[in-house]
Design an enzyme around this catalytic site. Structure first.
Site, PDB file in Angstrom:
ATOM      1  N   ARG A  88      36.321  41.072  48.579  1.00  0.00           N
ATOM      2  CA  ARG A  88      34.920  40.907  48.147  1.00  0.00           C
ATOM      3  C   ARG A  88      34.209  39.817  48.942  1.00  0.00           C
ATOM      4  O   ARG A  88      33.105  40.006  49.435  1.00  0.00           O
ATOM      5  CB  ARG A  88      34.869  40.576  46.658  1.00  0.00           C
ATOM      6  CG  ARG A  88      35.333  41.704  45.778  1.00  0.00           C
ATOM      7  CD  ARG A  88      35.319  41.302  44.321  1.00  0.00           C
ATOM      8  NE  ARG A  88      36.205  42.163  43.572  1.00  0.00           N
ATOM      9  CZ  ARG A  88      37.504  41.925  43.389  1.00  0.00           C
ATOM     10  NH1 ARG A  88      38.058  40.832  43.859  1.00  0.00           N
ATOM     11  NH2 ARG A  88      38.237  42.776  42.720  1.00  0.00           N
ATOM     12  N   ILE A  89      34.842  38.643  49.019  1.00  0.00           N
ATOM     13  CA  ILE A  89      34.164  37.531  49.698  1.00  0.00           C
ATOM     14  C   ILE A  89      34.155  37.754  51.206  1.00  0.00           C
ATOM     15  O   ILE A  89      33.125  37.569  51.867  1.00  0.00           O
ATOM     16  CB  ILE A  89      34.822  36.186  49.325  1.00  0.00           C
ATOM     17  CG1 ILE A  89      34.703  35.939  47.817  1.00  0.00           C
ATOM     18  CG2 ILE A  89      34.181  35.034  50.097  1.00  0.00           C
ATOM     19  CD1 ILE A  89      35.518  34.767  47.289  1.00  0.00           C
ATOM     20  N   ASP A 144      43.137  42.745  57.187  1.00  0.00           N
ATOM     21  CA  ASP A 144      43.521  42.923  55.786  1.00  0.00           C
ATOM     22  C   ASP A 144      44.450  44.128  55.729  1.00  0.00           C
ATOM     23  O   ASP A 144      44.124  45.169  56.311  1.00  0.00           O
ATOM     24  CB  ASP A 144      42.256  43.170  54.918  1.00  0.00           C
ATOM     25  CG  ASP A 144      42.541  43.012  53.427  1.00  0.00           C
ATOM     26  OD1 ASP A 144      43.527  43.595  52.940  1.00  0.00           O
ATOM     27  OD2 ASP A 144      41.770  42.313  52.756  1.00  0.00           O
ATOM     28  N   CYS A 153      37.506  28.820  52.459  1.00  0.00           N
ATOM     29  CA  CYS A 153      36.914  28.769  51.112  1.00  0.00           C
ATOM     30  C   CYS A 153      37.805  29.538  50.149  1.00  0.00           C
ATOM     31  O   CYS A 153      37.329  30.052  49.133  1.00  0.00           O
ATOM     32  CB  CYS A 153      35.499  29.353  51.126  1.00  0.00           C
ATOM     33  SG  CYS A 153      34.272  28.202  51.732  1.00  0.00           S
ATOM     34  N   ALA A 154      39.102  29.629  50.477  1.00  0.00           N
ATOM     35  CA  ALA A 154      40.013  30.402  49.611  1.00  0.00           C
ATOM     36  C   ALA A 154      40.923  29.453  48.832  1.00  0.00           C
ATOM     37  O   ALA A 154      40.598  29.080  47.686  1.00  0.00           O
ATOM     38  CB  ALA A 154      40.802  31.398  50.439  1.00  0.00           C
ATOM     39  N   ARG A 155      42.007  29.015  49.435  1.00  0.00           N
ATOM     40  CA  ARG A 155      42.929  28.088  48.770  1.00  0.00           C
ATOM     41  C   ARG A 155      43.528  27.117  49.798  1.00  0.00           C
ATOM     42  O   ARG A 155      43.943  27.523  50.886  1.00  0.00           O
ATOM     43  CB  ARG A 155      44.077  28.846  48.094  1.00  0.00           C
ATOM     44  CG  ARG A 155      43.686  29.543  46.796  1.00  0.00           C
ATOM     45  CD  ARG A 155      43.377  28.556  45.669  1.00  0.00           C
ATOM     46  NE  ARG A 155      42.991  29.194  44.436  1.00  0.00           N
ATOM     47  CZ  ARG A 155      41.741  29.454  44.029  1.00  0.00           C
ATOM     48  NH1 ARG A 155      40.716  29.120  44.791  1.00  0.00           N
ATOM     49  NH2 ARG A 155      41.515  30.018  42.864  1.00  0.00           N
ATOM     50  N   ASP A 208      36.671  24.113  51.625  1.00  0.00           N
ATOM     51  CA  ASP A 208      36.196  23.819  50.267  1.00  0.00           C
ATOM     52  C   ASP A 208      37.371  23.532  49.342  1.00  0.00           C
ATOM     53  O   ASP A 208      37.159  23.247  48.158  1.00  0.00           O
ATOM     54  CB  ASP A 208      35.419  25.044  49.760  1.00  0.00           C
ATOM     55  CG  ASP A 208      34.783  24.818  48.405  1.00  0.00           C
ATOM     56  OD1 ASP A 208      34.173  23.744  48.220  1.00  0.00           O
ATOM     57  OD2 ASP A 208      34.892  25.690  47.525  1.00  0.00           O
ATOM     58  N   GLU A 255      44.262  19.075  44.340  1.00  0.00           N
ATOM     59  CA  GLU A 255      42.888  18.932  43.831  1.00  0.00           C
ATOM     60  C   GLU A 255      42.901  18.333  42.445  1.00  0.00           C
ATOM     61  O   GLU A 255      43.563  18.877  41.562  1.00  0.00           O
ATOM     62  CB  GLU A 255      42.203  20.302  43.800  1.00  0.00           C
ATOM     63  CG  GLU A 255      41.987  20.891  45.183  1.00  0.00           C
ATOM     64  CD  GLU A 255      41.241  22.224  45.155  1.00  0.00           C
ATOM     65  OE1 GLU A 255      40.676  22.594  44.103  1.00  0.00           O
ATOM     66  OE2 GLU A 255      41.218  22.900  46.188  1.00  0.00           O
ATOM     67  N   HIS A 277      35.728  21.881  46.215  1.00  0.00           N
ATOM     68  CA  HIS A 277      35.891  23.165  45.520  1.00  0.00           C
ATOM     69  C   HIS A 277      34.613  23.540  44.739  1.00  0.00           C
ATOM     70  O   HIS A 277      34.634  23.705  43.527  1.00  0.00           O
ATOM     71  CB  HIS A 277      37.102  23.121  44.577  1.00  0.00           C
ATOM     72  CG  HIS A 277      37.686  24.478  44.328  1.00  0.00           C
ATOM     73  ND1 HIS A 277      39.021  24.704  44.140  1.00  0.00           N
ATOM     74  CD2 HIS A 277      37.105  25.709  44.235  1.00  0.00           C
ATOM     75  CE1 HIS A 277      39.239  25.994  43.935  1.00  0.00           C
ATOM     76  NE2 HIS A 277      38.090  26.621  43.993  1.00  0.00           N
ATOM     77  N   GLY A 315      32.636  26.099  46.097  1.00  0.00           N
ATOM     78  CA  GLY A 315      32.232  27.357  46.740  1.00  0.00           C
ATOM     79  C   GLY A 315      31.558  28.327  45.788  1.00  0.00           C
ATOM     80  O   GLY A 315      30.643  29.047  46.168  1.00  0.00           O
TER      81      GLY A 315
HETATM   82  P1  NAD Z   1      39.724  39.843  46.771  1.00  0.00           P
HETATM   83  O1  NAD Z   1      40.942  40.143  45.978  1.00  0.00           O
HETATM   84  O2  NAD Z   1      38.533  40.729  46.629  1.00  0.00           O
HETATM   85  O3  NAD Z   1      40.099  39.791  48.336  1.00  0.00           O
HETATM   86  C1  NAD Z   1      41.256  39.213  48.841  1.00  0.00           C
HETATM   87  C2  NAD Z   1      41.712  40.101  50.004  1.00  0.00           C
HETATM   88  O4  NAD Z   1      42.795  39.447  50.680  1.00  0.00           O
HETATM   89  C3  NAD Z   1      42.237  41.458  49.533  1.00  0.00           C
HETATM   90  O5  NAD Z   1      41.490  42.503  50.174  1.00  0.00           O
HETATM   91  C4  NAD Z   1      43.693  41.459  49.990  1.00  0.00           C
HETATM   92  O6  NAD Z   1      44.138  42.739  50.424  1.00  0.00           O
HETATM   93  C5  NAD Z   1      43.649  40.457  51.151  1.00  0.00           C
HETATM   94  N1  NAD Z   1      44.953  39.921  51.515  1.00  0.00           N
HETATM   95  C6  NAD Z   1      45.998  39.618  50.706  1.00  0.00           C
HETATM   96  N2  NAD Z   1      47.045  39.178  51.453  1.00  0.00           N
HETATM   97  C7  NAD Z   1      46.624  39.199  52.749  1.00  0.00           C
HETATM   98  C8  NAD Z   1      47.239  38.848  53.980  1.00  0.00           C
HETATM   99  N3  NAD Z   1      48.493  38.404  54.030  1.00  0.00           N
HETATM  100  N4  NAD Z   1      46.515  38.980  55.116  1.00  0.00           N
HETATM  101  C9  NAD Z   1      45.238  39.435  55.087  1.00  0.00           C
HETATM  102  N5  NAD Z   1      44.608  39.793  53.954  1.00  0.00           N
HETATM  103  C10 NAD Z   1      45.294  39.672  52.794  1.00  0.00           C
HETATM  104  O7  NAD Z   1      39.360  38.361  46.420  1.00  0.00           O
HETATM  105  P2  NAD Z   1      37.978  37.595  46.694  1.00  0.00           P
HETATM  106  O8  NAD Z   1      37.105  37.694  45.516  1.00  0.00           O
HETATM  107  O9  NAD Z   1      37.436  38.013  48.025  1.00  0.00           O
HETATM  108  O10 NAD Z   1      38.521  36.109  46.761  1.00  0.00           O
HETATM  109  C11 NAD Z   1      39.376  35.688  47.806  1.00  0.00           C
HETATM  110  C12 NAD Z   1      39.966  34.345  47.453  1.00  0.00           C
HETATM  111  O11 NAD Z   1      38.932  33.354  47.486  1.00  0.00           O
HETATM  112  C13 NAD Z   1      40.509  34.254  45.998  1.00  0.00           C
HETATM  113  O12 NAD Z   1      41.812  34.682  45.906  1.00  0.00           O
HETATM  114  C14 NAD Z   1      40.373  32.787  45.672  1.00  0.00           C
HETATM  115  O13 NAD Z   1      41.579  32.148  46.006  1.00  0.00           O
HETATM  116  C15 NAD Z   1      39.291  32.305  46.613  1.00  0.00           C
HETATM  117  N6  NAD Z   1      38.084  31.864  45.905  1.00  0.00           N
HETATM  118  C16 NAD Z   1      37.645  30.598  46.106  1.00  0.00           C
HETATM  119  C17 NAD Z   1      36.491  30.150  45.488  1.00  0.00           C
HETATM  120  C18 NAD Z   1      35.952  28.766  45.733  1.00  0.00           C
HETATM  121  O14 NAD Z   1      35.304  28.232  44.850  1.00  0.00           O
HETATM  122  N7  NAD Z   1      36.151  28.177  46.874  1.00  0.00           N
HETATM  123  C19 NAD Z   1      35.804  30.997  44.608  1.00  0.00           C
HETATM  124  C20 NAD Z   1      36.266  32.292  44.438  1.00  0.00           C
HETATM  125  C21 NAD Z   1      37.414  32.723  45.082  1.00  0.00           C
END
Ligand code: NAD
Length: 322
Positions: A153-154, A173, A233-235, A259, A264, A283, A285
């Site tokens: 999604r992001i 992906d 902006c993931a983890r 982020d 944390e 954090h 984002g």
């Molecule tokens: P999502 O589940 O829609 O997308 C994650 C994608 O990563 C999936 O399409 C999955 O197939 C892919 N993936 C998994 N393992 C992989 C790998 N080894 N190589 C490549 N791609 C891989 O999730 P999202 O809503 O897009 O969110 C992504 C991440 O962002 C969340 O898991 C969360 O950790 C983080 N996040 C952070 C904040 C923030 O405040 N900074 C807010 C929301 C989400």
């Protein structure tokens, strides 16, 4: 009366309809300032019908101690890496979450970090605040290649914005949405190495799991183009902190816009806080007035639905008999 533990601070601190919705249920609500570590969660566990939680440590021990009373874990947000979902499933506890409500906000923050880096924004604002007129030369992002790792999604929202800036976009992906990629002109990286290889900017948008922990490490960084910028902006745990500090110190990477951190809140001497080229935000984002209300309302609806025996808007685990 149902007793709820509410720990997320952005939920509590942001005005919006979610407060009335939660209050309307007649629950007893205990408020804590998360994210709570396992020790604090263990002190609280056992006394609640549901957790409305952020990134608190909901480990197997915490879940075990919360039984038999606990009926639900309602995660505010999308990342479930701090919840032992497998153990919750084994114990028959639904884990709900909030996909689809914060992706635009996180994508915007990704560009805030990228543009701030490319235009020396923080440094220049600090100069002018001190009365200095020191004009640094930046870089534009048009025409540069962005590699998105995790095209969910992001990641997809980041691609939309990158295209609007005139960037070349590739993504990696294992689950590939060809129709979306084709409609936007995003090329597919066949492997992580392919994604790392020739991009000036890399952006992480994948989930944290045991297989993705430290995905960016000393070895994988060798395959990144010299002088690239990495955005996260993931983890925080997707990146090996020491390797990142070394890559920034040596100039292998020009910047790290993140982020998130592996601790944390971080200790004051966390090495990435002062590393050259590191721009770290706390954090935030998904923390906008718009996104928080959407997320908090969804987490609250998930909670109410499940406690009333109705399906959640989004449940992360499948329980036997469902
Ligand atoms: P999502 O589940 O829609 O997308 C994650 C994608 O990563 C999936 O399409 C999955 O197939 C892919 N993936 C998994 N393992 C992989 C790998 N080894 N190589 C490549 N791609 C891989 O999730 P999202 O809503 O897009 O969110 C992504 C991440 O962002 C969340 O898991 C969360 O950790 C983080 N996040 C952070 C904040 C923030 O405040 N900074 C807010 C929301 C989400």
């Amino acid at each position: 009366m149902k007793k709820i533990l509410l720990t997320t601070t952005s939920y509590q601190d942001t005005p919006g309809e979610h407060h009335d919705l939660l209050e309307s249920q007649g629950f007893e609500i205990v408020r804590e300032r998360g994210p709570l570590d396992e020790e604090r969660m263990l002190e609280l566990a056992g006394d609640f019908d549901a957790f409305l939680c952020g990134d608190d440590a909901i480990t197997a021990r915490v879940i075990e101690k919360s039984l038999p009373r606990l009926q639900l874990i309602s995660k505010y947000g999308i990342g479930l890496d701090k919840v032992d979902v497998e153990f919750a499933t084994a114990k028959g506890i639904p884990v709900t979450f909030c996909p689809g409500v914060n992706h635009t906000t996180v994508a915007e923050h990704t560009f805030a970090l990228l543009l701030a880096h490319c235009r020396n924004l923080c440094e220049e604002v600090n100069h002018t605040r001190k009365g200095e007129w020191t004009r640094l030369t930046g870089n534009e992002i048009m025409g540069k290649t962005l590699s998105i790792i995790g095209f969910g999604r992001i990641g997809k929202e980041v691609a939309v914005r990158a295209k609007a800036f005139g960037m070349e976009v590739k993504a990696y992906d294992p689950y590939w949405d060809e129709a979306f990629a084709e409609s936007l002109g995003v090329s597919r990286a066949n492997s992580l190495d392919d994604a790392l290889g020739d991009a000036e900017v890399l952006s992480l948008h994948l989930n944290l799991s045991e297989s993705t922990r430290n995905l960016i490490n000393g070895e994988s960084l060798k395959r990144v183009k010299d002088g690239a910028i990495l955005l996260n902006c993931a983890r925080g745990e997707l990146v090996d902190t020491q390797a990142m500090v070394e890559a920034l110190a040596s100039g292998k990477l020009k910047g790290y816009g993140s982020d998130v951190l592996d601790q944390e809140p971080p200790p004051p001497d966390h090495p990435l806080l002062s590393a050259p080229g590191a721009l770290i935000t706390p954090h935030i984002g998904s923390r906008t007035y718009e996104s928080v209300v959407r997320q908090a309302t969804m987490a609250t609806r998930n909670l109410i639905n499940v406690l009333n025996g109705e399906p959640a808007l989004a449940q992360a685990n499948e329980l036997p008999g469902e």
